[in-house]
Design an enzyme around this catalytic site. Structure first.
Site, mmCIF file in Angstrom:
data_model
loop_
_atom_site.group_PDB
_atom_site.id
_atom_site.type_symbol
_atom_site.label_atom_id
_atom_site.label_comp_id
_atom_site.label_asym_id
_atom_site.label_seq_id
_atom_site.Cartn_x
_atom_site.Cartn_y
_atom_site.Cartn_z
ATOM 1 N N SER A 160 0.729 -1.081 0.088
ATOM 2 C CA SER A 160 0.066 -0.152 -0.136
ATOM 3 C C SER A 160 0.927 1.222 0.072
ATOM 4 O O SER A 160 1.597 1.361 -0.861
ATOM 5 C CB SER A 160 -0.943 0.160 1.178
ATOM 6 O OG SER A 160 -2.033 0.878 1.108
ATOM 7 N N ASP A 255 -9.532 -3.056 -6.065
ATOM 8 C CA ASP A 255 -8.650 -2.201 -5.319
ATOM 9 C C ASP A 255 -8.640 -0.686 -6.156
ATOM 10 O O ASP A 255 -8.748 -0.680 -7.180
ATOM 11 C CB ASP A 255 -7.335 -2.538 -5.132
ATOM 12 C CG ASP A 255 -6.382 -2.148 -4.158
ATOM 13 O OD1 ASP A 255 -6.413 -0.891 -4.143
ATOM 14 O OD2 ASP A 255 -5.807 -2.813 -3.410
ATOM 15 N N HIS A 285 -8.770 -3.729 -1.546
ATOM 16 C CA HIS A 285 -7.604 -3.378 -0.787
ATOM 17 C C HIS A 285 -7.546 -4.145 0.520
ATOM 18 O O HIS A 285 -8.284 -4.124 1.176
ATOM 19 C CB HIS A 285 -7.462 -2.056 -0.734
ATOM 20 C CG HIS A 285 -6.273 -1.266 -0.348
ATOM 21 N ND1 HIS A 285 -5.023 -1.218 -1.215
ATOM 22 C CD2 HIS A 285 -5.907 -0.897 0.748
ATOM 23 C CE1 HIS A 285 -4.193 -0.813 -0.672
ATOM 24 N NE2 HIS A 285 -4.561 -0.563 0.663
#
Length: 313
Positions: A160, A255, A285
């Site tokens: 991330s 995502d 995500h």
């Protein structure tokens, strides 16, 4: 229209218990506490791994940088190393949250892992978080001989925002020319502030769950502070990606970062960088938090196999 019907059935239950991230400066302490509560340190000895805490000198007089180091007790000879950067939207997260996987990397691949506890925005906007990662990388290269690390096989990666910092660190290191990174390993990386910029039409099939468009705006605004968006702070804004190391990128099809990650993989490929892009269907995500889901287990196998290939183990 909700995209929940598109989510892998094995990933559905997590959405019922994960709270909405209503990010604001006032809510940030509570969000950080939530992230910290999800991080549990395991017992590395069960995997014949040693975990130790170190502090490396910060850059240009900055505070020392706390890191966790993982080493297999079975390793012999010069081994590869992996600098890992945790996620958290640039505004949260900690090294403890990656303890389980970093232990597995050390145990199964025989790779030394150095996990960086960088300073967080908005209290510490760019370049402070990236400087802390660069300080850890410099320590790893400069002491490779003492650490019994093969300096020709050092990879950088993260998840991330950690993936965004990893990509930025690789770009910055390549531009400086002092060290050569062998491989970059990016897990649903946060690469481009323009994904949720004003006036941009969002992808209707991405970003509904966990890390949303509103959260993304808060994360990037906190990290960039008063600066105009530019590389390497925003890796997707780099004018050139030529000469970067071989790369593995993974992301879920639901995502928020799907399109920016595909675009970055295409740029790398077009620049002659050996790049592998893995898209996990019906995954949002952070889907890997659902550890018992078959798709998450497949991701973990792919993670270790791809990092092993990248480091030649």
């Amino acid at each position: 229209m909700s995209t929940r019907h598109l989510v892998d059935p094995d990933l559905q239950s997590f959405l019922d218990v994960f709270p909405a991230l209503d990010l604001s400066t006032e809510a940030l302490p509570g969000i950080r506490e939530l992230m910290a509560s999800m991080a549990v340190l395991g017992d590395p000895a069960e995997h014949d791994v040693t975990r130790r805490e170190i502090k490396v000198p910060g850059l240009n007089g900055a505070p020392d940088v706390r890191c966790l180091v993982y080493e297999s007790n079975k390793s012999s000879g010069a081994r590869p190393a992996f600098l890992h950067i945790h996620g958290g939207g640039y505004i949260g997260g900690n090294v403890e949250g990656s303890d389980q996987r970093n232990t597995q990397i050390a145990a199964q691949l025989g790779v030394m892992v150095v996990s960086v506890e960088y300073r967080l925005a908005p209290e510490h906007p760019y370049p402070a978080p990236l400087d802390d990662c660069a300080a850890a990388l410099a320590w790893l290269f400069d002491t490779a001989g003492e650490l019994n690390v093969d300096a020709a096989r050092i990879a950088v990666g993260g998840d991330s925002a950690g993936g965004g910092l990893a990509a930025a660190l690789v770009q910055r290191t390549h531009a400086e020319g002092k060290y050569t990174i062998a491989f970059q390993h990016l897990i649903y990386p946060m690469l481009d502030d323009r994904t949720t910029a004003p006036g941009v039409t969002p992808d209707p099939l991405t970003g509904e769950f966990v890390w949303t468009a509103d959260a993304n705006v808060f994360g990037w605004t906190s990290y960039l502070g008063d600066m105009a968006p530019a590389a390497p702070a925003v890796p997707a804004r780099a004018q050139s990606v030529e000469g970067l190391p071989p790369t593995w990128i993974s992301v879920g099809s639901l995502d928020l970062f799907l399109d920016e990650d595909i675009a970055y993989a295409r740029r790398l490929t077009a620049a002659g960088v050996a790049t592998e892009l893995q898209i996990y269907p019906a995954a949002y995500h952070g889907f890997v938090f659902v550890q018992d889901a078959p798709i998450s287990q497949r991701f973990e196998r792919d993670y270790l196999e791809s990092l092993g290939r990248g480091l030649g183990v």
